[in-house]
Design a protein around this motif. Structure first.
Motif, PDB file in Angstrom:
ATOM      1  N   ALA A  97       0.831  -1.209   0.000  1.00  0.00           N
ATOM      2  CA  ALA A  97       0.000   0.000   0.000  1.00  0.00           C
ATOM      3  C   ALA A  97       0.865   1.258   0.000  1.00  0.00           C
ATOM      4  O   ALA A  97       0.419   2.333  -0.377  1.00  0.00           O
ATOM      5  CB  ALA A  97      -0.924  -0.012   1.213  1.00  0.00           C
ATOM      6  N   LYS A  98       2.123   1.097   0.459  1.00  0.00           N
ATOM      7  CA  LYS A  98       3.011   2.262   0.551  1.00  0.00           C
ATOM      8  C   LYS A  98       3.810   2.504  -0.726  1.00  0.00           C
ATOM      9  O   LYS A  98       4.606   3.445  -0.792  1.00  0.00           O
ATOM     10  CB  LYS A  98       4.005   2.067   1.703  1.00  0.00           C
ATOM     11  CG  LYS A  98       3.383   2.317   3.063  1.00  0.00           C
ATOM     12  CD  LYS A  98       4.385   2.169   4.180  1.00  0.00           C
ATOM     13  CE  LYS A  98       3.693   2.363   5.512  1.00  0.00           C
ATOM     14  NZ  LYS A  98       4.284   1.549   6.563  1.00  0.00           N
ATOM     15  N   MET A 125      10.987  -0.918   4.135  1.00  0.00           N
ATOM     16  CA  MET A 125      11.832  -1.985   3.588  1.00  0.00           C
ATOM     17  C   MET A 125      13.167  -2.043   4.340  1.00  0.00           C
ATOM     18  O   MET A 125      13.641  -3.125   4.675  1.00  0.00           O
ATOM     19  CB  MET A 125      12.107  -1.751   2.093  1.00  0.00           C
ATOM     20  CG  MET A 125      11.006  -2.224   1.178  1.00  0.00           C
ATOM     21  SD  MET A 125      10.654  -3.997   1.315  1.00  0.00           S
ATOM     22  CE  MET A 125      11.808  -4.681   0.135  1.00  0.00           C
ATOM     23  N   ASN A 126      13.741  -0.877   4.606  1.00  0.00           N
ATOM     24  CA  ASN A 126      15.025  -0.850   5.304  1.00  0.00           C
ATOM     25  C   ASN A 126      14.925  -1.415   6.710  1.00  0.00           C
ATOM     26  O   ASN A 126      15.857  -2.029   7.207  1.00  0.00           O
ATOM     27  CB  ASN A 126      15.589   0.571   5.345  1.00  0.00           C
ATOM     28  CG  ASN A 126      16.252   0.918   4.012  1.00  0.00           C
ATOM     29  OD1 ASN A 126      16.715   0.037   3.303  1.00  0.00           O
ATOM     30  ND2 ASN A 126      16.266   2.196   3.684  1.00  0.00           N
ATOM     31  N   ARG A 127      13.791  -1.184   7.340  1.00  0.00           N
ATOM     32  CA  ARG A 127      13.599  -1.749   8.678  1.00  0.00           C
ATOM     33  C   ARG A 127      13.695  -3.270   8.630  1.00  0.00           C
ATOM     34  O   ARG A 127      14.316  -3.898   9.472  1.00  0.00           O
ATOM     35  CB  ARG A 127      12.237  -1.329   9.217  1.00  0.00           C
ATOM     36  CG  ARG A 127      12.337  -0.674  10.582  1.00  0.00           C
ATOM     37  CD  ARG A 127      11.035  -0.688  11.300  1.00  0.00           C
ATOM     38  NE  ARG A 127      10.031   0.154  10.660  1.00  0.00           N
ATOM     39  CZ  ARG A 127       9.874   1.447  10.931  1.00  0.00           C
ATOM     40  NH1 ARG A 127      10.643   2.023  11.818  1.00  0.00           N
ATOM     41  NH2 ARG A 127       8.941   2.137  10.324  1.00  0.00           N
ATOM     42  N   LYS A 133       9.351   7.270  -0.038  1.00  0.00           N
ATOM     43  CA  LYS A 133      10.123   7.362   1.200  1.00  0.00           C
ATOM     44  C   LYS A 133       9.591   6.406   2.268  1.00  0.00           C
ATOM     45  O   LYS A 133      10.346   5.669   2.896  1.00  0.00           O
ATOM     46  CB  LYS A 133      10.134   8.792   1.730  1.00  0.00           C
ATOM     47  CG  LYS A 133      11.123   8.932   2.881  1.00  0.00           C
ATOM     48  CD  LYS A 133      11.142  10.260   3.561  1.00  0.00           C
ATOM     49  CE  LYS A 133      12.110  10.247   4.732  1.00  0.00           C
ATOM     50  NZ  LYS A 133      11.724   9.283   5.784  1.00  0.00           N
ATOM     51  N   ALA A 134       8.274   6.400   2.431  1.00  0.00           N
ATOM     52  CA  ALA A 134       7.669   5.515   3.435  1.00  0.00           C
ATOM     53  C   ALA A 134       7.973   4.054   3.099  1.00  0.00           C
ATOM     54  O   ALA A 134       8.278   3.242   3.982  1.00  0.00           O
ATOM     55  CB  ALA A 134       6.166   5.738   3.497  1.00  0.00           C
TER      56      ALA A 134
END
Ligand SMILES: [Zn+2]
Length: 236
Positions: free
Chosen positions: A135-136, A147-149, A141-142
Motif C-alpha cells: 500500500a506504501k 523496507m530498510n527496517r 520514502k515511506a
C-alpha cells in the motif's frame, strides 16, 4: 514484554555513550540498548506484546512427543548459541510444515529470549505487513523506510511466511529482503506452513538462500500426531 525497569550497565539509561577519537575529541553515539528498547516499543505498538508474553519456552508443551521435544531443544539451542554465530552465514532459524504444530510459538519464544539477551528482534507478521508494504508503494520514502527496517533489523522474525496468494510483487519484495539479509549475514527467524520443497519451488533463489542461512536449525513439523493444538489441553 519484560516489565522490570532495567538499568543499562553501559549508558545508565541515558541512551547514548561518549567516546573519544584519536585527537582527544569527545563524541556521543546511541547506546546498543536503544535498538532493544525500540524493538520492545514496536512490539507493544503492534499489539503483540501479550502474545510474546504467553508464547515462551516454558509454555511450549511437548507432552512427551519426541518430535516436539526435539523441536523445542533445537530452538532453545539456537538462542543459546546465537552469539557464537553472529557473523556466520548460517545464523538463521526455519520452522516449517504443518498447521498448528507450534511454529509461531517457538519462533516467538526464540525472539523473546534474544530480546532479553539485548538483541533487537523485529517482528513481521507476513500477510498484514506485506499488504501494508504494498500500500506504501506510491510513497517512495515511506516504502523505503519500511523496507530498510526489515532488511537491516539485527534479527527479523517473519511469521507465517508466504501465507496466502503470492503475486509477482510479493516475490520481488521477499527476494529483496532475503537477499539483502543473506549478503549481510543478518539472521532470520521464519515460520511457514510451506515444506522445504515448496520453499524451493516457490522461488529457487529465495528458497536456496533461506535453506543455506538456516543450515543446522531447520525444524520440520510433519505427521498427524504433531498437531500441537491437539496437545494444548488447558494451556491457553
Ligand atoms: Zn544503554
Amino acid at each position: 514484554m519484560d516489565e522490570r525497569k532495567e538499568m543499562c550497565p553501559v549508558c545508565r539509561n541515558l541512551g547514548y555513550v561518549y567516546f573519544e577519537d584519536e585527537n582527544g575529541r569527545t563524541y556521543s553515539k546511541p547506546c546498543k540498548c536503544t535498538a532493544v528498547k525500540e524493538a520492545r516499543k514496536r512490539l507493544e505498538r503492534s499489539g503483540l506484546a501479550k502474545l510474546f508474553k504467553s508464547k515462551t519456552f516454558d509454555s511450549f508443551m511437548t507432552c512427551g512427543n519426541p518430535l516436539l521435544e526435539d523441536a523445542k531443544r533445537t530452538a532453545m539451542q539456537y538462542t543459546e548459541s546465537f552469539a557464537e554465530r553472529t557473523d556466520s552465514d548460517s545464523n538463521s532459524l526455519l520452522l516449517c510444515g504443518q498447521v498448528g504444530a507450534g511454529k509461531t510459538h517457538l519462533g516467538t519464544a526464540c525472539s523473546v529470549r534474544l530480546i532479553d539477551q539485548g538483541i533487537p528482534v523485529i517482528y513481521m507478521g507476513y500477510r498484514e505487513e506485506m499488504t501494508a508494504l504494498k500500500a506504501k508503494v506510491t510513497d517512495e520514502k515511506a516504502y523505503r523506510d519500511e523496507m530498510n527496517r526489515y532488511k537491516k533489523a539485527a534479527v527479523l522474525f517473519i511469521d507465517d511466511f508466504l501465507k496466502g496468494k503470492i503475486t509477482e510483487a510479493d516475490i520481488n519484495i521477499v527476494y529483496e529482503i532475503v537477499n539483502y539479509r543473506y549478503n549481510n549475514h543478518l539472521p532470520l527467524i521464519i515460520s511457514t506452513e510451506k515444506t522445504l520443497d515448496e520453499l524451493i519451488s516457490f522461488d529457487e533463489a529465495v528458497g536456496s538462500r533461506l535453506i543455506e542461512m538456516c543450515r543446522g536449525h531447520i525444524i520440520v513439523f510433519e505427521g498427524r500426531k504433531l498437531n500441537y493444538r491437539l496437545y494444548r489441553g488447558g494451556v491457553a
